[in-house]
Scaffold this active site. Structure first.
Site, PDB file in Angstrom:
ATOM      1  N   PHE A  57       9.690 -33.941 -15.225  1.00  0.00           N
ATOM      2  CA  PHE A  57      10.594 -34.805 -15.910  1.00  0.00           C
ATOM      3  C   PHE A  57      11.219 -35.875 -15.273  1.00  0.00           C
ATOM      4  O   PHE A  57      12.083 -36.694 -15.779  1.00  0.00           O
ATOM      5  CB  PHE A  57      11.926 -33.983 -16.354  1.00  0.00           C
ATOM      6  CG  PHE A  57      12.549 -33.254 -15.320  1.00  0.00           C
ATOM      7  CD1 PHE A  57      13.632 -34.017 -14.888  1.00  0.00           C
ATOM      8  CD2 PHE A  57      12.205 -31.914 -15.058  1.00  0.00           C
ATOM      9  CE1 PHE A  57      14.502 -33.422 -13.984  1.00  0.00           C
ATOM     10  CE2 PHE A  57      13.155 -31.346 -13.997  1.00  0.00           C
ATOM     11  CZ  PHE A  57      14.012 -31.995 -13.519  1.00  0.00           C
ATOM     12  N   ARG A  85      33.225 -29.850  -9.473  1.00  0.00           N
ATOM     13  CA  ARG A  85      31.740 -29.366  -9.860  1.00  0.00           C
ATOM     14  C   ARG A  85      32.069 -28.052 -11.009  1.00  0.00           C
ATOM     15  O   ARG A  85      31.445 -28.208 -11.932  1.00  0.00           O
ATOM     16  CB  ARG A  85      31.044 -28.720  -8.713  1.00  0.00           C
ATOM     17  CG  ARG A  85      29.863 -28.054  -8.888  1.00  0.00           C
ATOM     18  CD  ARG A  85      28.715 -29.257  -9.007  1.00  0.00           C
ATOM     19  NE  ARG A  85      27.514 -28.437  -9.400  1.00  0.00           N
ATOM     20  CZ  ARG A  85      26.340 -29.015  -9.281  1.00  0.00           C
ATOM     21  NH1 ARG A  85      26.200 -30.411  -9.500  1.00  0.00           N
ATOM     22  NH2 ARG A  85      25.064 -28.424  -9.729  1.00  0.00           N
ATOM     23  N   THR A  91      24.529 -27.181 -15.430  1.00  0.00           N
ATOM     24  CA  THR A  91      23.554 -28.355 -15.903  1.00  0.00           C
ATOM     25  C   THR A  91      23.430 -28.645 -17.455  1.00  0.00           C
ATOM     26  O   THR A  91      23.584 -29.478 -17.941  1.00  0.00           O
ATOM     27  CB  THR A  91      22.361 -28.357 -14.888  1.00  0.00           C
ATOM     28  OG1 THR A  91      22.800 -28.243 -13.672  1.00  0.00           O
ATOM     29  CG2 THR A  91      21.500 -29.477 -15.405  1.00  0.00           C
ATOM     30  N   ARG A 102      31.077 -30.696 -19.568  1.00  0.00           N
ATOM     31  CA  ARG A 102      29.910 -30.790 -20.212  1.00  0.00           C
ATOM     32  C   ARG A 102      29.936 -29.337 -21.513  1.00  0.00           C
ATOM     33  O   ARG A 102      29.508 -29.772 -22.589  1.00  0.00           O
ATOM     34  CB  ARG A 102      28.864 -30.011 -19.412  1.00  0.00           C
ATOM     35  CG  ARG A 102      28.255 -31.236 -18.431  1.00  0.00           C
ATOM     36  CD  ARG A 102      27.447 -30.691 -17.335  1.00  0.00           C
ATOM     37  NE  ARG A 102      26.913 -31.781 -16.627  1.00  0.00           N
ATOM     38  CZ  ARG A 102      26.178 -31.567 -15.439  1.00  0.00           C
ATOM     39  NH1 ARG A 102      26.043 -30.409 -14.797  1.00  0.00           N
ATOM     40  NH2 ARG A 102      25.608 -32.625 -14.617  1.00  0.00           N
ATOM     41  N   ASN A 112      23.636 -35.053 -20.198  1.00  0.00           N
ATOM     42  CA  ASN A 112      24.674 -33.957 -19.751  1.00  0.00           C
ATOM     43  C   ASN A 112      25.986 -34.962 -19.321  1.00  0.00           C
ATOM     44  O   ASN A 112      26.970 -34.160 -18.390  1.00  0.00           O
ATOM     45  CB  ASN A 112      24.499 -32.826 -19.037  1.00  0.00           C
ATOM     46  CG  ASN A 112      23.763 -33.298 -17.638  1.00  0.00           C
ATOM     47  OD1 ASN A 112      23.551 -34.575 -17.494  1.00  0.00           O
ATOM     48  ND2 ASN A 112      23.186 -32.362 -16.986  1.00  0.00           N
ATOM     49  N   GLU A 126      26.746 -39.038  -0.924  1.00  0.00           N
ATOM     50  CA  GLU A 126      26.651 -39.806  -2.135  1.00  0.00           C
ATOM     51  C   GLU A 126      27.701 -40.724  -2.394  1.00  0.00           C
ATOM     52  O   GLU A 126      27.463 -41.771  -2.712  1.00  0.00           O
ATOM     53  CB  GLU A 126      26.690 -38.483  -3.361  1.00  0.00           C
ATOM     54  CG  GLU A 126      25.412 -38.002  -3.314  1.00  0.00           C
ATOM     55  CD  GLU A 126      25.676 -36.894  -4.542  1.00  0.00           C
ATOM     56  OE1 GLU A 126      26.610 -36.687  -5.319  1.00  0.00           O
ATOM     57  OE2 GLU A 126      24.742 -35.959  -4.839  1.00  0.00           O
TER      58      GLU A 126
HETATM   59  N1  UDP Z   1      17.729 -32.650 -15.404  1.00  0.00           N
HETATM   60  C1  UDP Z   1      16.701 -32.887 -16.465  1.00  0.00           C
HETATM   61  N2  UDP Z   1      16.069 -31.617 -16.521  1.00  0.00           N
HETATM   62  C2  UDP Z   1      15.756 -30.503 -16.045  1.00  0.00           C
HETATM   63  C3  UDP Z   1      16.965 -30.585 -14.973  1.00  0.00           C
HETATM   64  C4  UDP Z   1      17.881 -31.679 -14.632  1.00  0.00           C
HETATM   65  O1  UDP Z   1      16.744 -33.682 -17.171  1.00  0.00           O
HETATM   66  O2  UDP Z   1      15.125 -29.565 -16.419  1.00  0.00           O
HETATM   67  C5  UDP Z   1      18.519 -33.555 -15.434  1.00  0.00           C
HETATM   68  C6  UDP Z   1      20.099 -33.592 -15.774  1.00  0.00           C
HETATM   69  O3  UDP Z   1      20.543 -34.859 -16.057  1.00  0.00           O
HETATM   70  C7  UDP Z   1      20.663 -33.280 -14.533  1.00  0.00           C
HETATM   71  C8  UDP Z   1      20.076 -34.153 -13.322  1.00  0.00           C
HETATM   72  O4  UDP Z   1      18.642 -34.101 -13.871  1.00  0.00           O
HETATM   73  O5  UDP Z   1      21.926 -33.549 -14.599  1.00  0.00           O
HETATM   74  C9  UDP Z   1      20.168 -33.540 -11.993  1.00  0.00           C
HETATM   75  O6  UDP Z   1      19.683 -32.202 -11.973  1.00  0.00           O
HETATM   76  P1  UDP Z   1      20.317 -30.998 -10.963  1.00  0.00           P
HETATM   77  O7  UDP Z   1      19.725 -29.943 -11.084  1.00  0.00           O
HETATM   78  O8  UDP Z   1      20.889 -31.825  -9.663  1.00  0.00           O
HETATM   79  O9  UDP Z   1      21.627 -30.754 -12.037  1.00  0.00           O
HETATM   80  P2  UDP Z   1      23.372 -31.057 -11.727  1.00  0.00           P
HETATM   81  O10 UDP Z   1      23.738 -30.920 -10.727  1.00  0.00           O
HETATM   82  O11 UDP Z   1      23.502 -32.486 -12.326  1.00  0.00           O
HETATM   83  O12 UDP Z   1      23.956 -30.167 -12.616  1.00  0.00           O
HETATM   84 MG    MG Z   2      22.786 -32.254  -8.883  1.00  0.00          MG
END
Ligand code: UDP
Ligand code: MG
Length: 153
Positions: A57, A85, A91, A102, A112, A126
């Protein structure tokens, strides 16, 4: 005090949620020490989401993160990496608890709305990736003694 990075993603910008999210941050008592609107590039996505570059993806993620400008915000506070966080929620917005950003404002695992750094180490990297030193301010509000009790800071 720690610093962490928030990104108001295109799904936040497009849905006119900028004010809602910043309002929640301010109301919680989290300090804003830097903020700007930028356009992310594919290169920036590759660095920021290096843990996801190999995922199927990823091209979609790049499209999604570059389709409008985003707002990057440097947040400060005691244990702010964990605090923000947890405030952001898990997520997938459909699994995020009500009361989280979220959980209250989205229903998607992709769209999200907010990024939140996931560890103190990543937060430092970051913040440094998105802000130059002159863009960050060691500002703390006058009412700091009412945000935290004696001995907490
Ligand atoms: N994402 C996605 N599909 C997935 C996993 C993640 O589109 O199966 C996107 C989503 O926007 C997510 C970002 O990639 O916020 C970063 O993923 P991460 O696992 O780091 O999650 P986060 O830290 O944002 O909760
Ligand atoms: Mg992340």
């Amino acid at each position: 005090m720690e610093r962490t990075l928030a990104i108001l993603k295109p799904s936040c910008i497009e849905r006119s949620l900028i004010g809602e999210i910043i309002n929640r941050i301010e109301k919680r008592g989290i300090i804003i020490q830097g903020m700007k609107m930028i356009r992310m590039t594919e290169e920036m996505c590759r660095a920021h989401y290096s843990h996801l570059v190999e995922k199927p993806f990823f091209p979609e993620l790049v499209k999604q993160m570059t389709c409008t400008p985003v707002i990057v915000i440097c947040l400060a506070g005691v244990e702010v990496v964990r605090v923000f966080r947890e405030m952001t929620g898990v997520t997938n917005g459909r699994n995020a608890l009500p009361g989280t950003l979220r959980g209250d404002f989205c229903v998607s695992g992709q769209m999200n709305i907010v990024h939140a750094s996931d560890s103190v180490e990543n937060a430092q990297a970051e913040v440094a990736r998105f802000f130059s030193p002159e863009e960050l301010f060691d500002y703390v509000p006058e009412n700091l003694n009412f945000l935290y009790g004696a001995g907490e800071i």
